[in-house]
Design an enzyme around this catalytic site. Sequence first.
Site, PDB file in Angstrom:
ATOM      1  N   ASP A 213       0.860  -1.204   0.000  1.00 19.81           N
ATOM      2  CA  ASP A 213       0.000   0.000   0.000  1.00 19.81           C
ATOM      3  C   ASP A 213       0.885   1.238   0.000  1.00 19.81           C
ATOM      4  OD1 ASP A 213       0.536  -1.109   2.836  1.00 19.81           O
ATOM      5  OD2 ASP A 213       0.195   1.026   3.179  1.00 19.81           O
ATOM      6  N   ASP A 215       1.339   4.401   2.162  1.00 16.67           N
ATOM      7  CA  ASP A 215       0.906   4.893   3.466  1.00 16.67           C
ATOM      8  C   ASP A 215       0.124   6.196   3.254  1.00 16.67           C
ATOM      9  OD1 ASP A 215       0.957   4.220   6.270  1.00 16.67           O
ATOM     10  OD2 ASP A 215       2.235   5.970   6.589  1.00 16.67           O
TER      11      ASP A 215
HETATM   12  N1  LIG Z   1       1.192   1.409   5.766  1.00 17.14           N
HETATM   13  C1  LIG Z   1       1.735   0.544   6.620  1.00 17.14           C
HETATM   14  N2  LIG Z   1       2.132   0.958   7.851  1.00 17.14           N
HETATM   15  C2  LIG Z   1       2.690   0.079   8.714  1.00 17.14           C
HETATM   16  N3  LIG Z   1       2.854  -1.217   8.464  1.00 17.14           N
HETATM   17  C3  LIG Z   1       2.465  -1.670   7.268  1.00 17.14           C
HETATM   18  N4  LIG Z   1       2.498  -2.899   6.732  1.00 17.14           N
HETATM   19  C4  LIG Z   1       1.979  -2.827   5.494  1.00 17.14           C
HETATM   20  N5  LIG Z   1       1.579  -1.564   5.206  1.00 17.14           N
HETATM   21  C5  LIG Z   1       1.880  -0.814   6.301  1.00 17.14           C
END
Ligand SMILES: Nc1ncnc2[nH]cnc12
Length: 299
Positions: A213, A215
């Site tokens: 993803d 963040d």
């Molecule tokens: N955005 C994210 N923040 C923290 N841990 C994760 N693991 C996978 N995506 C994450």
Amino acid sequence: MSGWHIGVIGGSGLYDPGALDDAQEIAVESPFGQPSGPITTGTLGGVKFTFIARHGAGHVLSPSHVNFRANIDVLKRAGVTDVLAISAIGSLREEMAPGSFVAVDQLIDRTVGGSGGRERSFFGDGIVAHVPLADPVCPRLSDLAAAAAEKAGATVHRGGTYVAIEGPQFSTRAESHLYRQWGADVIGMTAMPEARLAREAELPYALVGMVTDYDCWRDAAEDVDVADIVRVMGENADKARALLTELAAALPPERTASPIDTVLDTAIITPREKWSTEAALKLDAVARRLVDFFPKAKD
Ligand SMILES: Nc1ncnc2[nH]cnc12
Ligand SMILES: CSC[C@H]1O[C@H](OP(=O)(O)O)[C@H](O)[C@@H]1O
């Protein structure tokens, strides 16, 4: 045998290593408490592999509740020489798109111990050690793993700074922007204290992250969503397993020594005559090389 024995820590989405030859599941006890589950040992292309699922079967342990010390201890106890961690990570950079892999080379630790404890050292209770951690990732293993991931068909970014947050909540938007300003490239919740403990156990450590993803820095309207992460993880788990097969095929025929194999030689500050026997007994795997009352492999 080549001397290589690769310990694999499977993160979110990677709960088994795929088909290992002569696979055996073994419940190994640790003086540091309960590991996340049994280990699976076997071979791939004649190379020994031992696997542990970081969050346990069925993903029952949150990052704060993973007993990182016990996990590293049982891998060391199983005879592992090097540790490859595989993790789901969020991206803090436009170019590190979901679906790509990142061979992480630096870490920032924002973990705080949380409700589960998350102990960060094997030492300190009767024997004090300070290992160097300037370069927490082993470049040899990381390069081999990155090349293996490419061979497995992944787009791989070589190098990247991973910020480890406590979780289990994802970051606030302000935090996400802050981590980008700090120079972090990807984000997760588990590489610390795992990398610290691998170093103390004299195990070269590398981390290949699967980007699941972006963040929340990227889109003011969007939150990180576990359902999306699980979908991307599912799409990439087979590539991560293929990476292991490619790694086995690409390892040099003989493992030569790494400086990390003997890092404790200059790290323990407590003089031998002051060591607590109780503390030394707990180090029967992690520091077996140095605790003089344990028989050594050659004895
Ligand atoms: N955005 C994210 N923040 C923290 N841990 C994760 N693991 C996978 N995506 C994450
Ligand atoms: C399922 S999203 C958050 C979760 O995924 C990552 O775990 P791992 O590093 O074990 O793959 C992240 O660190 C969080 O624990």
